[in-house]
Design a protein around this motif. Structure first.
Motif, mmCIF file in Angstrom:
data_model
loop_
_atom_site.group_PDB
_atom_site.id
_atom_site.type_symbol
_atom_site.label_atom_id
_atom_site.label_comp_id
_atom_site.label_asym_id
_atom_site.label_seq_id
_atom_site.Cartn_x
_atom_site.Cartn_y
_atom_site.Cartn_z
ATOM 1 N N THR A 43 32.853 59.796 31.913
ATOM 2 C CA THR A 43 33.336 59.938 33.575
ATOM 3 C C THR A 43 32.886 58.744 34.404
ATOM 4 O O THR A 43 33.443 57.944 35.014
ATOM 5 N N LEU A 44 31.259 58.818 33.884
ATOM 6 C CA LEU A 44 30.427 57.719 34.766
ATOM 7 C C LEU A 44 31.156 56.759 34.680
ATOM 8 O O LEU A 44 31.182 55.728 35.701
ATOM 9 N N TYR A 45 31.094 56.684 33.338
ATOM 10 C CA TYR A 45 32.001 54.554 32.732
ATOM 11 C C TYR A 45 33.122 54.214 33.467
ATOM 12 O O TYR A 45 32.994 53.240 34.019
ATOM 13 N N PHE A 46 34.181 55.091 33.687
ATOM 14 C CA PHE A 46 35.319 55.264 34.091
ATOM 15 C C PHE A 46 35.307 54.882 35.502
ATOM 16 O O PHE A 46 36.055 53.912 36.255
ATOM 17 N N LEU A 47 34.153 55.441 35.861
ATOM 18 C CA LEU A 47 33.651 55.327 37.508
ATOM 19 C C LEU A 47 33.109 54.327 38.205
ATOM 20 O O LEU A 47 33.128 54.015 38.930
ATOM 21 N N SER A 48 32.576 53.258 37.417
ATOM 22 C CA SER A 48 31.634 52.342 37.689
ATOM 23 C C SER A 48 32.356 51.298 37.471
ATOM 24 O O SER A 48 33.382 51.070 36.468
ATOM 25 N N PRO A 49 31.686 50.216 38.130
ATOM 26 C CA PRO A 49 31.982 48.707 37.900
ATOM 27 C C PRO A 49 32.627 48.036 36.045
ATOM 28 O O PRO A 49 32.963 47.456 36.117
ATOM 29 N N LEU A 50 31.872 48.862 35.614
ATOM 30 C CA LEU A 50 31.889 48.096 33.997
ATOM 31 C C LEU A 50 32.427 48.009 33.575
ATOM 32 O O LEU A 50 33.131 47.849 32.574
ATOM 33 N N SER A 51 34.334 49.696 34.019
ATOM 34 C CA SER A 51 34.595 49.479 33.549
ATOM 35 C C SER A 51 35.697 48.738 33.744
ATOM 36 O O SER A 51 37.263 48.804 33.012
ATOM 37 N N LYS A 52 35.494 48.167 34.542
ATOM 38 C CA LYS A 52 37.120 47.234 35.613
ATOM 39 C C LYS A 52 36.866 46.015 35.324
ATOM 40 O O LYS A 52 35.513 45.612 34.869
ATOM 41 N N VAL A 53 37.639 44.785 34.635
ATOM 42 C CA VAL A 53 37.420 43.523 34.282
ATOM 43 C C VAL A 53 37.734 43.141 36.366
ATOM 44 O O VAL A 53 37.434 42.649 36.636
ATOM 45 N N GLN A 54 35.730 42.196 35.472
ATOM 46 C CA GLN A 54 35.328 41.482 36.517
ATOM 47 C C GLN A 54 35.114 39.961 36.721
ATOM 48 O O GLN A 54 35.188 39.897 38.149
ATOM 49 N N ARG A 55 35.736 39.438 35.752
ATOM 50 C CA ARG A 55 35.817 37.267 35.712
ATOM 51 C C ARG A 55 36.894 37.428 35.166
ATOM 52 O O ARG A 55 36.737 38.020 33.699
ATOM 53 N N ILE A 56 37.736 36.349 35.274
ATOM 54 C CA ILE A 56 38.931 35.960 34.156
ATOM 55 C C ILE A 56 38.641 34.342 34.266
ATOM 56 O O ILE A 56 38.513 33.775 35.029
ATOM 57 N N TYR A 57 37.760 33.618 32.844
ATOM 58 C CA TYR A 57 37.439 32.337 32.951
ATOM 59 C C TYR A 57 39.141 31.548 31.953
ATOM 60 O O TYR A 57 39.770 32.306 31.176
ATOM 61 N N VAL A 58 39.976 30.397 32.452
ATOM 62 C CA VAL A 58 41.377 29.956 31.971
ATOM 63 C C VAL A 58 40.696 28.722 31.370
ATOM 64 O O VAL A 58 39.777 28.108 32.680
ATOM 65 N N ASP A 59 40.803 28.123 30.190
ATOM 66 C CA ASP A 59 40.271 26.514 29.435
ATOM 67 C C ASP A 59 40.887 26.254 29.330
ATOM 68 O O ASP A 59 42.260 27.013 28.233
ATOM 69 N N GLY A 60 41.906 25.352 28.935
ATOM 70 C CA GLY A 60 42.273 24.410 28.021
ATOM 71 C C GLY A 60 44.322 24.326 28.450
ATOM 72 O O GLY A 60 44.775 23.197 28.393
ATOM 73 N N ASN A 61 44.120 24.816 30.283
ATOM 74 C CA ASN A 61 45.392 24.795 30.563
ATOM 75 C C ASN A 61 45.142 22.984 31.588
ATOM 76 O O ASN A 61 44.505 22.780 32.532
ATOM 77 N N HIS A 62 46.410 22.572 31.275
ATOM 78 C CA HIS A 62 46.191 21.175 32.356
ATOM 79 C C HIS A 62 47.849 21.183 33.349
ATOM 80 O O HIS A 62 47.477 21.395 34.209
ATOM 81 N N GLN A 63 48.946 21.942 32.214
ATOM 82 C CA GLN A 63 49.929 21.899 33.506
ATOM 83 C C GLN A 63 49.766 22.306 34.032
ATOM 84 O O GLN A 63 51.138 23.505 34.646
ATOM 85 N N VAL A 64 50.046 23.653 33.452
ATOM 86 C CA VAL A 64 49.899 25.146 33.613
ATOM 87 C C VAL A 64 48.421 26.347 34.449
ATOM 88 O O VAL A 64 47.525 25.675 34.288
ATOM 89 N N ASP A 65 48.965 25.785 35.499
ATOM 90 C CA ASP A 65 47.757 26.238 36.434
ATOM 91 C C ASP A 65 47.839 27.390 36.000
ATOM 92 O O ASP A 65 48.225 28.438 35.875
ATOM 93 N N GLU A 66 46.139 28.410 36.953
ATOM 94 C CA GLU A 66 45.103 29.228 36.465
ATOM 95 C C GLU A 66 45.870 30.547 37.020
ATOM 96 O O GLU A 66 46.687 31.678 35.984
ATOM 97 N N GLN A 67 46.985 30.365 38.429
ATOM 98 C CA GLN A 67 47.510 31.904 38.807
ATOM 99 C C GLN A 67 48.800 31.966 38.308
ATOM 100 O O GLN A 67 48.629 33.274 37.830
ATOM 101 N N THR A 68 49.427 31.139 37.625
ATOM 102 C CA THR A 68 50.934 31.194 36.795
ATOM 103 C C THR A 68 50.168 31.845 35.574
ATOM 104 O O THR A 68 50.866 32.688 34.727
#
Length: 262
Positions: A43-68
């Motif tokens: 319960t504490l884990y799911f209530l804490s920030p640790l259970s949610k995605v905090q950072r997303i790194y995208v690499d290798g893209n040149h023509q497709v933008d990150e938001q897409t």
């Protein structure tokens, strides 16, 4: 006759029964406490920030933008880590014609890394002053036009999505890089005798007449053919049947004679 069996009174067995029951009670209590603690931790884990995605790194893209990439992959910050369906997201991303392969990895507790491998642009087709990508898969994009072609990729003309374009790109993919980079323009120009006829304009000022089905095999010899010409000789190299060169002047004279005859 007297019995040899030892008689144990109930009074002597009571301490052992009490000891057994106490151990059993402690074991049950330990299990219940462990489950209770585990539920609290979950319960504490799911209530804490640790259970949610905090950072997303995208690499290798040149023509497709990150938001897409994030939108098409349904990847969002603050989404539950265990709610991310990586296989579904990669499948959705790979439906984009520009994306050859996508991989999604969880790094640490709540960081996602998305690696994109794009389909290479092999050329562009111009239309109304804009340029549309032609990919190494033989796909002509009809969206995301560019104002100017990028790099030294050839400019296509007269092609559309379908088998002819796929065959043309398949032939180009077989060419040595040096030969491919020497091509300036590729025009699809079918004739009565050859429905796969193409005309190429080269960066060195020459023109090539060829047919798609045998193009790669014959065009691979282009550097050796040009090496046999004089520096000031420019003209048309016919690769449809064998290999034949005629200067622009001779070609002009032949066309004039043919027109006069007709």
């Amino acid at each position: 006759m007297a019995s040899n069996k030892k008689i144990v009174s109930i009074e002597n067995r009571i301490p052992e029964l009490k000891k057994y029951r106490k151990k059993k009670l402690i074991r049950h209590m330990s299990i219940l406490i462990s489950i209770f603690v585990l539920l609290i931790l979950i319960t504490l884990y799911f209530l804490s920030p640790l259970s949610k995605v905090q950072r997303i790194y995208v690499d290798g893209n040149h023509q497709v933008d990150e938001q897409t990439i994030l939108t098409e992959g349904d990847l969002n910050l603050d989404a539950f880590v265990f709610g991310i369906n990586k296989s579904k997201s990669t499948e959705a991303l790979e439906k984009n014609p520009l994306i050859k392969k996508a991989t999604i990895e969880l790094q640490g507790l709540n960081t996602l890394r998305v690696h994109i491998t794009e389909n290479k642009t092999i050329g562009y087709q111009g239309k109304n002053g804009q340029y549309f990508d032609i990919l190494e898969t033989g796909k002509l994009l009809t969206t995301q036009p560019k104002q100017f072609p990028i790099g030294n990729n050839p400019i296509f003309s007269g092609f559309k999505n379908g088998q002819v374009l796929e065959d043309m790109v398949a032939q180009l993919n077989q060419l040595p890089e040096g030969v491919l980079l020497s091509i300036s323009e590729i025009h699809f120009a079918p004739t009565k005798s050859d429905d796969e006829h193409i005309s190429l304009y080269m960066n060195d000022g020459n023109q090539v007449s060829a047919t798609i089905s045998t193009f790669a095999e014959k065009m691979a010899h282009y550097p050796s053919i040009v090496a046999q010409l004089k520096d000031d000789q420019k003209g048309i190299i016919d690769l449809e049947i064998g290999s034949y060169f005629r200067t622009y002047l001779k070609d002009k004279e032949e066309k004039a004679a043919l027109d006069k005859k007709n």
